[in-house]
Design an enzyme around this catalytic site. Structure first.
Site, PDB file in Angstrom:
ATOM      1  N   TYR A 141     -41.513  16.065  69.003  1.00  0.00           N
ATOM      2  CA  TYR A 141     -41.861  16.345  70.393  1.00  0.00           C
ATOM      3  C   TYR A 141     -40.834  17.263  71.069  1.00  0.00           C
ATOM      4  O   TYR A 141     -41.061  17.764  72.167  1.00  0.00           O
ATOM      5  CB  TYR A 141     -42.019  15.053  71.199  1.00  0.00           C
ATOM      6  CG  TYR A 141     -43.259  14.233  70.850  1.00  0.00           C
ATOM      7  CD1 TYR A 141     -44.049  14.580  69.754  1.00  0.00           C
ATOM      8  CD2 TYR A 141     -43.644  13.143  71.595  1.00  0.00           C
ATOM      9  CE1 TYR A 141     -45.170  13.832  69.422  1.00  0.00           C
ATOM     10  CE2 TYR A 141     -44.773  12.394  71.270  1.00  0.00           C
ATOM     11  CZ  TYR A 141     -45.528  12.742  70.174  1.00  0.00           C
ATOM     12  OH  TYR A 141     -46.646  12.008  69.859  1.00  0.00           O
ATOM     13  N   LYS A 191     -42.328   8.333  56.900  1.00  0.00           N
ATOM     14  CA  LYS A 191     -43.263   8.940  55.941  1.00  0.00           C
ATOM     15  C   LYS A 191     -42.400   9.596  54.852  1.00  0.00           C
ATOM     16  O   LYS A 191     -42.480  10.805  54.593  1.00  0.00           O
ATOM     17  CB  LYS A 191     -44.161   9.948  56.688  1.00  0.00           C
ATOM     18  CG  LYS A 191     -45.286  10.554  55.865  1.00  0.00           C
ATOM     19  CD  LYS A 191     -46.384   9.569  55.477  1.00  0.00           C
ATOM     20  CE  LYS A 191     -47.394  10.244  54.550  1.00  0.00           C
ATOM     21  NZ  LYS A 191     -48.386   9.282  54.006  1.00  0.00           N
ATOM     22  N   ASP A 223     -48.611   5.265  57.318  1.00  0.00           N
ATOM     23  CA  ASP A 223     -50.050   5.035  57.108  1.00  0.00           C
ATOM     24  C   ASP A 223     -50.314   3.574  56.745  1.00  0.00           C
ATOM     25  O   ASP A 223     -51.249   2.945  57.239  1.00  0.00           O
ATOM     26  CB  ASP A 223     -50.653   6.010  56.085  1.00  0.00           C
ATOM     27  CG  ASP A 223     -49.832   6.160  54.819  1.00  0.00           C
ATOM     28  OD1 ASP A 223     -48.711   5.609  54.740  1.00  0.00           O
ATOM     29  OD2 ASP A 223     -50.301   6.847  53.886  1.00  0.00           O
ATOM     30  N   ASP A 247     -45.220   6.754  69.169  1.00  0.00           N
ATOM     31  CA  ASP A 247     -46.238   7.034  70.183  1.00  0.00           C
ATOM     32  C   ASP A 247     -47.586   6.494  69.708  1.00  0.00           C
ATOM     33  O   ASP A 247     -48.283   5.763  70.420  1.00  0.00           O
ATOM     34  CB  ASP A 247     -46.292   8.559  70.404  1.00  0.00           C
ATOM     35  CG  ASP A 247     -47.218   8.966  71.542  1.00  0.00           C
ATOM     36  OD1 ASP A 247     -47.536   8.125  72.395  1.00  0.00           O
ATOM     37  OD2 ASP A 247     -47.614  10.158  71.567  1.00  0.00           O
ATOM     38  N   ASP A 251     -49.577   2.609  70.747  1.00  0.00           N
ATOM     39  CA  ASP A 251     -50.921   2.533  71.338  1.00  0.00           C
ATOM     40  C   ASP A 251     -51.831   1.665  70.474  1.00  0.00           C
ATOM     41  O   ASP A 251     -52.600   0.853  70.979  1.00  0.00           O
ATOM     42  CB  ASP A 251     -51.556   3.938  71.474  1.00  0.00           C
ATOM     43  CG  ASP A 251     -51.295   4.570  72.835  1.00  0.00           C
ATOM     44  OD1 ASP A 251     -50.238   4.280  73.436  1.00  0.00           O
ATOM     45  OD2 ASP A 251     -52.136   5.361  73.300  1.00  0.00           O
TER      46      ASP A 251
HETATM   47  C1  IPM Z   1     -46.430   7.882  76.045  1.00  0.00           C
HETATM   48  C2  IPM Z   1     -47.310   9.036  76.391  1.00  0.00           C
HETATM   49  C3  IPM Z   1     -46.438  10.281  76.463  1.00  0.00           C
HETATM   50  C4  IPM Z   1     -45.741  10.438  75.128  1.00  0.00           C
HETATM   51  C5  IPM Z   1     -47.167  11.570  76.836  1.00  0.00           C
HETATM   52  C6  IPM Z   1     -47.908  11.432  78.147  1.00  0.00           C
HETATM   53  C7  IPM Z   1     -46.235  12.746  76.865  1.00  0.00           C
HETATM   54  O1  IPM Z   1     -48.317   9.168  75.445  1.00  0.00           O
HETATM   55  O2  IPM Z   1     -45.539   7.537  76.839  1.00  0.00           O
HETATM   56  O3  IPM Z   1     -46.611   7.309  74.972  1.00  0.00           O
HETATM   57  O4  IPM Z   1     -46.313  10.952  74.184  1.00  0.00           O
HETATM   58  O5  IPM Z   1     -44.603  10.004  75.022  1.00  0.00           O
HETATM   59 MG    MG Z   2     -48.395   7.604  74.063  1.00  0.00          MG
END
Ligand code: IPM
Ligand code: MG
Length: 354
Positions: A141, A191, A223, A247, A251
């Protein structure tokens, strides 16, 4: 105590959930005789609209001068044009970097009262209590070079995934320290069968692990980890990984609990911590008053504990949320159905339960 708190409402539902959390802070301040001084600042899409910059200098200055920062969410369809060079998300990435917040702590814990809202079978979900430790200011990133250009008549896009051993060491160490205060297990995700970055990551992780013989350690490929999070989520304690894998996996893990709308996070490592829900700006329900404020309220609890060292106050908020849920109160996203509460009603119940 007197503390300066910067509020960064941002976009979408951000303003509503930050406002709700501010009310909870005020109630906590009154109860424990603290004084919180707030400074509300622009970030994300709204900051682009008003200043052209997703992280205006004034915002950054206020953040650096404060004791803790609470953020709502950034982004939305209005700023989503893939051709745009200025994007809301840049504001978030930059503030994390400027604060030196290299560690993103994301607890994924199943609230007993909400176990039925999980898409997984109840016996899989029972006892899930994971803390993700995501590296936040490095990796793909942030790596350079990056960009889009035309090479041999073909449009290309490229990014760079890079980690220094120092960056890996400090985040892995944080994971081990945290595991010692919990169930004593660290899972490092990479990975390494494909990426050199991951091979370095794994080598450094092993060096750190050798210093913590009392902590159980394993490496898993990302994975495979994506799969294990679904079929044996209760096996994990502290999971440490790089920026992009963290990230994505955090989620995924949030879904185990049944609602993204419940999960807080803390971005720490520098002098001032940044606390934010892990969900996004939910533009589809923005302004409707329906947003679930609990992830932000719980991020506020993390702010009190990790940012201001107010441990008892943090627990009071967390217990209030538990009690409200145990009493059966729900917003729409956590299965409230026809009896769903709106943001204000949920916030008032939490305040009453403090
Ligand atoms: C998170 C979000 C952010 C990230 C985005 C909005 C830049 O997805 O906090 O996980 O990828 O860190
Ligand atoms: Mg995120």
């Amino acid at each position: 105590m007197k503390a300066k708190v910067t509020l960064l409402p941002g976009d979408g539902i951000g303003p509503e959930i930050v406002q709700a959390t501010r009310q909870v802070f005020d109630a906590v301040a009154a109860k424990f005789d603290h004084q919180f001084e707030y400074s509300e600042q622009l970030i994300g899409g709204i900051a682009i609209d008003e200043t052209g910059n997703p992280l205006p200098e004034e915002t950054l200055g206020a953040c650096l001068e404060s004791d803790a920062i609470l953020l709502g969410a950034v982004g939305g369809p209005k700023w989503d044009d893939p051709a745009a060079t200025v994007r809301p998300e840049q504001g978030l990435l930059r503030i994390r970097k400027e604060l030196g917040a290299f560690a993103n702590i994301r607890p994924v814990k199943v609230f007993d009262a909400l176990a039925a809202a999980s898409p997984l079978q109840p016996e899989r979900v029972k006892g899930v209590d994971i803390v993700f430790v995501r590296e936040l200011t490095g990796g793909i990133y942030f790596g350079t070079p990056r960009g889009r250009e035309v090479r041999d008549d073909v449009r290309v896009g490229f990014d760079t995934m890079i980690y220094g051993a120092d960056e890996v060491e400090r985040i892995v160490r944080m994971a081990f320290d945290l595991a010692r205060q919990r169930r004593g297990k660290v899972t490092s995700v990479d990975k390494a069968n494909v990426l050199d970055t991951s091979r370095l990551w794994r080598a450094v992780a092993h060096e750190v692990a050798a210093e913590y013989p009392d902590v159980e350690y394993e490496d898993l490929l990302v994975d495979a980890m994506a799969m294990y999070l679904i079929n044996r989520p209760a096996d994990f304690d502290v999971v440490v990984t790089g920026n992009m894998f963290g990230d994505i996996l955090s989620d995924e893990a949030s879904m185990i609990t049944g609602s993204l709308g419940m999960l807080p996070s803390a971005s720490v490592g520098g002098r001032v911590g940044l606390f934010e829900p892990i969900h996004g700006s939910a533009p589809d329900i923005a302004g409707s008053g329906k947003a679930n404020p609990l992830a932000t309220i719980l991020s506020g609890a993390m702010m009190l504990r990790l940012g201001l060292e107010l441990h008892q106050e943090a627990e009071v908020i967390e217990h209030a949320v538990d009690r409200v849920l145990a009493a059966g109160h729900r917003t729409a996203d956590i299965g409230g159905g026809a009896a769903s509460l709106n943001t204000n009603a949920m916030t008032e119940l939490v305040i009453a339960a403090l």
